[in-house]
Motif scaffolding. Structure first.
Motif, PDB file in Angstrom:
ATOM      1  N   LEU A  54       9.221  11.078   2.044  1.00  0.00           N
ATOM      2  CA  LEU A  54       9.925  10.470   3.169  1.00  0.00           C
ATOM      3  C   LEU A  54       9.011   9.782   4.197  1.00  0.00           C
ATOM      4  O   LEU A  54       9.344   8.689   4.667  1.00  0.00           O
ATOM      5  N   PRO A  55       7.880  10.379   4.602  1.00  0.00           N
ATOM      6  CA  PRO A  55       7.061   9.707   5.624  1.00  0.00           C
ATOM      7  C   PRO A  55       6.639   8.300   5.246  1.00  0.00           C
ATOM      8  O   PRO A  55       6.798   7.360   6.045  1.00  0.00           O
ATOM      9  N   SER A  99       7.508   2.299   5.363  1.00  0.00           N
ATOM     10  CA  SER A  99       7.811   1.046   4.671  1.00  0.00           C
ATOM     11  C   SER A  99       9.054   0.382   5.240  1.00  0.00           C
ATOM     12  O   SER A  99       9.081  -0.840   5.450  1.00  0.00           O
ATOM     13  N   VAL A 100      10.080   1.179   5.517  1.00  0.00           N
ATOM     14  CA  VAL A 100      11.330   0.635   6.056  1.00  0.00           C
ATOM     15  C   VAL A 100      11.117   0.058   7.454  1.00  0.00           C
ATOM     16  O   VAL A 100      11.595  -1.040   7.768  1.00  0.00           O
ATOM     17  N   ILE A 127      -6.784   2.126  -4.145  1.00  0.00           N
ATOM     18  CA  ILE A 127      -6.342   0.730  -4.013  1.00  0.00           C
ATOM     19  C   ILE A 127      -5.352   0.614  -2.857  1.00  0.00           C
ATOM     20  O   ILE A 127      -5.391  -0.340  -2.069  1.00  0.00           O
ATOM     21  N   ALA A 128      -4.461   1.608  -2.746  1.00  0.00           N
ATOM     22  CA  ALA A 128      -3.483   1.622  -1.656  1.00  0.00           C
ATOM     23  C   ALA A 128      -4.181   1.714  -0.304  1.00  0.00           C
ATOM     24  O   ALA A 128      -3.780   1.035   0.655  1.00  0.00           O
ATOM     25  N   PHE A 129      -5.204   2.541  -0.203  1.00  0.00           N
ATOM     26  CA  PHE A 129      -5.977   2.645   1.039  1.00  0.00           C
ATOM     27  C   PHE A 129      -6.557   1.288   1.426  1.00  0.00           C
ATOM     28  O   PHE A 129      -6.534   0.890   2.594  1.00  0.00           O
ATOM     29  N   GLY A 142       0.810  -1.218   0.000  1.00  0.00           N
ATOM     30  CA  GLY A 142       0.000   0.000   0.000  1.00  0.00           C
ATOM     31  C   GLY A 142       0.838   1.260   0.000  1.00  0.00           C
ATOM     32  O   GLY A 142       0.592   2.184  -0.782  1.00  0.00           O
ATOM     33  N   THR A 143       1.863   1.310   0.862  1.00  0.00           N
ATOM     34  CA  THR A 143       2.717   2.505   0.910  1.00  0.00           C
ATOM     35  C   THR A 143       3.521   2.656  -0.379  1.00  0.00           C
ATOM     36  O   THR A 143       3.807   3.775  -0.808  1.00  0.00           O
ATOM     37  N   SER A 144       3.857   1.536  -1.019  1.00  0.00           N
ATOM     38  CA  SER A 144       4.566   1.603  -2.301  1.00  0.00           C
ATOM     39  C   SER A 144       3.688   2.235  -3.376  1.00  0.00           C
ATOM     40  O   SER A 144       4.158   3.017  -4.209  1.00  0.00           O
ATOM     41  N   LEU A 145       2.399   1.885  -3.362  1.00  0.00           N
ATOM     42  CA  LEU A 145       1.469   2.518  -4.316  1.00  0.00           C
ATOM     43  C   LEU A 145       1.354   4.012  -4.043  1.00  0.00           C
ATOM     44  O   LEU A 145       1.305   4.821  -4.981  1.00  0.00           O
TER      45      LEU A 145
END
Length: 402
Positions: A366-367, A372-373, A305-307, A290-293
């Protein structure tokens, strides 16, 4: 058992609604009072600090005093806190008080809300641990997760409806709901003897077996809060939206995420075989997706879709870390560990807004990148930890078969 689960669900739902019902009306009320955004941030942040500090205390008290009494005290405290907060807001809007006195009273009242709210979810989570076995623990915690998710969605929705009457009306509802919940708990939850008759045993949040699940909780809640805090700024900048379009998109996206979370936890309640590690690992993959999208797809449909993926992912991770933490400690420590889970949520509510907005000012991607990291590091750590423990498990299985 059925009425206990319904009461636990309703209790956690009301507590989350009580927390979230303030959020949509806080900014306009602050401006109506002639205060600044800094005052708003201070009032909300100090309330979150109170949550983080008091959650472990309420959890330990539920071990020694009983789950039901602590839940009842929590709702009474919420009622008094909301009455004070509402009266202060009313007095400020009517120009009866102002300046530093107004700010101080708002901070005190919001701090009291933060102090008493954790009494409910901490005790409710411990109660759920009391009435479920190890195999059904994740399913039971999914019920609490679903109550959290529903409160997350319904709190702002209730506030939006009653704000049509007047900005202060959601606060009236915030004061009324704890009284209703108090009556429900008083009538439906049976008396429950304290688990510990004397002093509750000490619980170290960094002890082996527990720390990883608390880290999972921190990663989960920081992900949710980051999306709530910087999502609007990010979508507006990425899609060049107006403020009205941004508010509409963020509201719909968060609602979609909340529905996905509730649906996922509803499915989990019917599948008690799903265990904490699996829930967290699968959920973390979906959160990263999701965060990648959010990062790489600059389109409204891609964001929606990410949500959805984000909601499913957090919907798996939440009961995963709650159940994992519960299973990592003894029966006498269930209140204490539930309090630590509540403290993690409070800490996330303090750290994530400051960190995410600071990172956003440096670079808008960045957020979500940091989220993701953090989730990836947590998932890898869990996989490595499981891999290290695999040989021991194999040996035990072999001995058992002999």
């Amino acid at each position: 058992m059925g009425r206990v689960r319904v009461s636990i669900f309703f209790s956690v739902f009301v507590a989350m609604v009580g927390l979230m019902i303030i959020a949509p009306v806080m900014p306009p009320l602050i401006r109506e009072l002639g205060l600044s955004e800094t005052h708003s941030g201070l009032i909300i942040s100090l309330g979150s600090v109170a949550m983080a500090v008091m959650a472990p205390v309420w959890g330990r008290w539920s071990d020694t005093k009983g789950r039901k009494p602590v839940i009842l005290i929590g709702f009474l405290g919420m009622f008094v806190s909301y009455v004070l907060f509402t009266l202060t807001m009313y007095a400020g809007l009517a120009n009866l008080i102002g300046g530093s006195l107004l700010v101080t009273l708002l901070i005190v009242a919001r701090g009291m809300v933060g102090m008493f709210i954790p009494a409910v979810p901490s005790s409710a989570q411990a109660y759920m641990a009391d009435v479920t076995d190890e195999k059904g623990r994740a399913s039971g915690m999914a019920l609490i997760g679903a109550a959290n998710g529903m409160g997350l969605v319904m709190g702002p929705a209730i506030a939006g409806v009653f704000a049509l009457i007047g900005l202060i009306w959601p606060l009236y509802i915030g004061a009324l709901l704890p009284l209703i919940a108090f009556a429900v708990v008083l009538l439906l939850i049976p008396p429950h003897k304290p688990i510990v008759t004397e002093k509750a045993p000490k619980l170290n949040p960094f002890q082996k077996g527990l720390r990883l699940y608390l880290f999972s909780g921190l990663a989960t809640m920081m992900s949710i809060v980051t999306l709530q805090v910087v999502g609007g700024f990010y979508f507006q900048d990425q899609l060049s939206l107006t403020t009205t379009e941004t508010a509409r998109m963020l509201s719909f996206g968060m609602m979609l995420s909340g529905i996905a979370m509730i649906f996922t936890q509803g499915v989990q309640m019917k599948n008690p075989k799903w265990q904490p590690r699996s829930l967290i690992l699968v959920g973390s993959l979906l959160v990263i997706a999701g965060t990648s999208l959010f990062l790489f797809v600059i389109h409204a449909v891609g964001f929606y879709i990410a949500f959805f993926l984000f909601g499913v992912g957090t919907g798996l991770m939440m009961p995963g870390f709650m159940a994992g933490a519960s299973l990592a400690v003894s029966r006498e420590q269930q209140g204490g560990v539930a309090g630590l889970v509540g403290a993690v949520q409070g800490v996330s509510a303090v750290i994530a807004p400051i960190l995410s907005t600071s990172l956003y000012q440096l670079e808008k991607h960045l957020p979500f990148g940091v989220v993701s990291v953090v989730v990836l590091v947590m998932a890898i750590t869990m996989l490595v930890t499981k891999a290290k423990s695999a040989p021991a498990t194999t040996v035990l299985a072999t001995k058992h078969s002999e």
